[in-house]
Motif scaffolding. Structure first.
Motif, mmCIF file in Angstrom:
data_model
loop_
_atom_site.group_PDB
_atom_site.id
_atom_site.type_symbol
_atom_site.label_atom_id
_atom_site.label_comp_id
_atom_site.label_asym_id
_atom_site.label_seq_id
_atom_site.Cartn_x
_atom_site.Cartn_y
_atom_site.Cartn_z
ATOM 1 N N VAL A 1 10.327 49.143 -33.108
ATOM 2 C CA VAL A 1 11.364 48.576 -33.972
ATOM 3 C C VAL A 1 12.043 47.418 -33.249
ATOM 4 O O VAL A 1 12.460 47.549 -32.094
ATOM 5 C CB VAL A 1 12.429 49.643 -34.342
ATOM 6 C CG1 VAL A 1 13.520 49.040 -35.218
ATOM 7 C CG2 VAL A 1 11.784 50.843 -35.013
ATOM 8 N N SER A 2 12.162 46.280 -33.945
ATOM 9 C CA SER A 2 12.875 45.123 -33.404
ATOM 10 C C SER A 2 13.636 44.446 -34.541
ATOM 11 O O SER A 2 13.379 44.715 -35.715
ATOM 12 C CB SER A 2 11.895 44.128 -32.774
ATOM 13 O OG SER A 2 11.205 43.412 -33.774
ATOM 14 N N PRO A 3 14.548 43.543 -34.191
ATOM 15 C CA PRO A 3 15.282 42.838 -35.244
ATOM 16 C C PRO A 3 14.485 41.699 -35.888
ATOM 17 O O PRO A 3 15.014 40.967 -36.717
ATOM 18 C CB PRO A 3 16.524 42.306 -34.514
ATOM 19 C CG PRO A 3 16.168 42.257 -33.091
ATOM 20 C CD PRO A 3 15.108 43.298 -32.864
ATOM 21 N N ASP A 4 13.217 41.554 -35.543
ATOM 22 C CA ASP A 4 12.389 40.497 -36.115
ATOM 23 C C ASP A 4 12.089 40.764 -37.591
ATOM 24 O O ASP A 4 12.070 41.899 -38.041
ATOM 25 C CB ASP A 4 11.056 40.400 -35.358
ATOM 26 C CG ASP A 4 11.252 40.046 -33.899
ATOM 27 O OD1 ASP A 4 11.855 38.988 -33.634
ATOM 28 O OD2 ASP A 4 10.811 40.820 -33.030
ATOM 29 N N LYS A 5 11.789 39.694 -38.322
ATOM 30 C CA LYS A 5 11.382 39.815 -39.723
ATOM 31 C C LYS A 5 9.899 40.205 -39.783
ATOM 32 O O LYS A 5 9.148 39.947 -38.838
ATOM 33 C CB LYS A 5 11.616 38.489 -40.439
ATOM 34 C CG LYS A 5 13.097 38.153 -40.593
ATOM 35 C CD LYS A 5 13.271 36.967 -41.513
ATOM 36 C CE LYS A 5 14.688 36.626 -41.875
ATOM 37 N NZ LYS A 5 15.766 37.369 -41.390
ATOM 38 N N PRO A 6 9.462 40.830 -40.898
ATOM 39 C CA PRO A 6 8.058 41.249 -41.003
ATOM 40 C C PRO A 6 7.049 40.134 -40.725
ATOM 41 O O PRO A 6 6.015 40.377 -40.098
ATOM 42 C CB PRO A 6 7.944 41.751 -42.446
ATOM 43 C CG PRO A 6 9.320 42.223 -42.784
ATOM 44 C CD PRO A 6 10.242 41.264 -42.073
ATOM 45 N N GLU A 7 7.337 38.921 -41.159
ATOM 46 C CA GLU A 7 6.401 37.805 -40.954
ATOM 47 C C GLU A 7 6.146 37.563 -39.470
ATOM 48 O O GLU A 7 5.015 37.309 -39.061
ATOM 49 C CB GLU A 7 6.942 36.516 -41.598
ATOM 50 C CG GLU A 7 7.205 36.610 -43.090
ATOM 51 C CD GLU A 7 8.507 37.339 -43.463
ATOM 52 O OE1 GLU A 7 8.572 37.884 -44.578
ATOM 53 O OE2 GLU A 7 9.447 37.389 -42.641
ATOM 54 N N LYS A 8 7.201 37.628 -38.676
ATOM 55 C CA LYS A 8 7.038 37.425 -37.226
ATOM 56 C C LYS A 8 6.269 38.594 -36.614
ATOM 57 O O LYS A 8 5.432 38.403 -35.732
ATOM 58 C CB LYS A 8 8.393 37.250 -36.545
ATOM 59 C CG LYS A 8 8.261 36.898 -35.067
ATOM 60 C CD LYS A 8 9.593 36.570 -34.426
ATOM 61 C CE LYS A 8 9.421 36.205 -32.965
ATOM 62 N NZ LYS A 8 10.717 36.054 -32.300
ATOM 63 N N LEU A 9 6.538 39.803 -37.100
ATOM 64 C CA LEU A 9 5.816 40.977 -36.599
ATOM 65 C C LEU A 9 4.329 40.870 -36.914
ATOM 66 O O LEU A 9 3.490 41.252 -36.094
ATOM 67 C CB LEU A 9 6.394 42.262 -37.192
ATOM 68 C CG LEU A 9 7.838 42.583 -36.802
ATOM 69 C CD1 LEU A 9 8.301 43.855 -37.494
ATOM 70 C CD2 LEU A 9 8.005 42.690 -35.300
ATOM 71 N N ALA A 10 3.992 40.346 -38.087
ATOM 72 C CA ALA A 10 2.585 40.177 -38.460
ATOM 73 C C ALA A 10 1.902 39.191 -37.506
ATOM 74 O O ALA A 10 0.779 39.430 -37.051
ATOM 75 C CB ALA A 10 2.471 39.699 -39.906
ATOM 76 N N LYS A 11 2.587 38.098 -37.187
ATOM 77 C CA LYS A 11 2.025 37.116 -36.240
ATOM 78 C C LYS A 11 1.846 37.748 -34.863
ATOM 79 O O LYS A 11 0.834 37.523 -34.197
ATOM 80 C CB LYS A 11 2.929 35.888 -36.136
ATOM 81 C CG LYS A 11 2.896 35.009 -37.360
ATOM 82 C CD LYS A 11 3.848 33.837 -37.226
ATOM 83 C CE LYS A 11 3.913 33.058 -38.525
ATOM 84 N NZ LYS A 11 5.046 32.151 -38.575
ATOM 85 N N PHE A 12 2.833 38.522 -34.433
ATOM 86 C CA PHE A 12 2.797 39.216 -33.140
ATOM 87 C C PHE A 12 1.598 40.172 -33.101
ATOM 88 O O PHE A 12 0.814 40.174 -32.149
ATOM 89 C CB PHE A 12 4.114 39.972 -32.960
ATOM 90 C CG PHE A 12 4.335 40.649 -31.635
ATOM 91 C CD1 PHE A 12 3.925 40.101 -30.441
ATOM 92 C CD2 PHE A 12 5.033 41.855 -31.598
ATOM 93 C CE1 PHE A 12 4.175 40.734 -29.220
ATOM 94 C CE2 PHE A 12 5.287 42.496 -30.393
ATOM 95 C CZ PHE A 12 4.851 41.930 -29.203
#
Length: 155
Positions: free
Chosen positions: A71-82
């Motif tokens: 869990v992080s404060p990132d948005k889903p789009e950034k998590l997908a890139k990660f």
């Protein structure tokens, strides 16, 4: 800042979007043990090390009965890139309003480069099959944390 969790506490329930925007609840894992780890930001060196360590050990953890949620404060789009960039297999959840981070005691005052700042406190909470906290670790190191968890849990 909310208080830190202790063994025996009821783990705060949550539903957060994953990297694909799909809702993911802690309740979905009832009956299995869950490692919920909180990290400051996707695609930063320490967080990448930690996510890759969890991915590299995911099979061992799964076979031992554990699911892993990051869990992080990132948005889903950034998590997908990660996830794509690092070939991550762990489920990454977005908490941009930091509500779940706060409920788990993983957001608050911390020391960074000798200064007190508000931010994500790198933490890991292990939730048992009944939804209660088994163990809670705060201010963990990104490097070597997964190996230490596996050792300490006797896996």
């Amino acid at each position: 800042m909310s208080d830190r969790l202790s063994p025996g506490d009821l783990a705060p329930p949550f539903t957060l979007p994953d990297a694909d925007g799909e809702p993911h609840s802690l309740a979905d894992h009832r009956g299995r043990k869950v490692i919920v780890y909180f990290y400051p930001a996707a695609m930063t060196p320490g967080c990448t090390t930690q996510a890759c360590d969890f991915t590299d050990n995911l099979e061992v953890l799964t076979e031992a009965g554990y699911d892993v949620l990051g869990v992080s404060p990132d948005k889903p789009e950034k998590l997908a890139k990660f996830r794509e960039k690092e070939s991550l297999k762990v489920t990454l959840l977005a908490d941009p309003d930091k509500y779940v981070l706060t409920c788990y005691g993983a957001f608050g005052e911390k020391m960074m480069y000798g200064k007190s700042v508000m931010g994500v406190i790198r933490s890991t909470v292990i939730v048992d099959e009944t939804g209660h906290v088994d163990q809670a670790f705060y201010n963990v190191k990104a490097t070597g944390h997964v190996a230490k968890l596996i050792r300490d849990m006797g896996i």
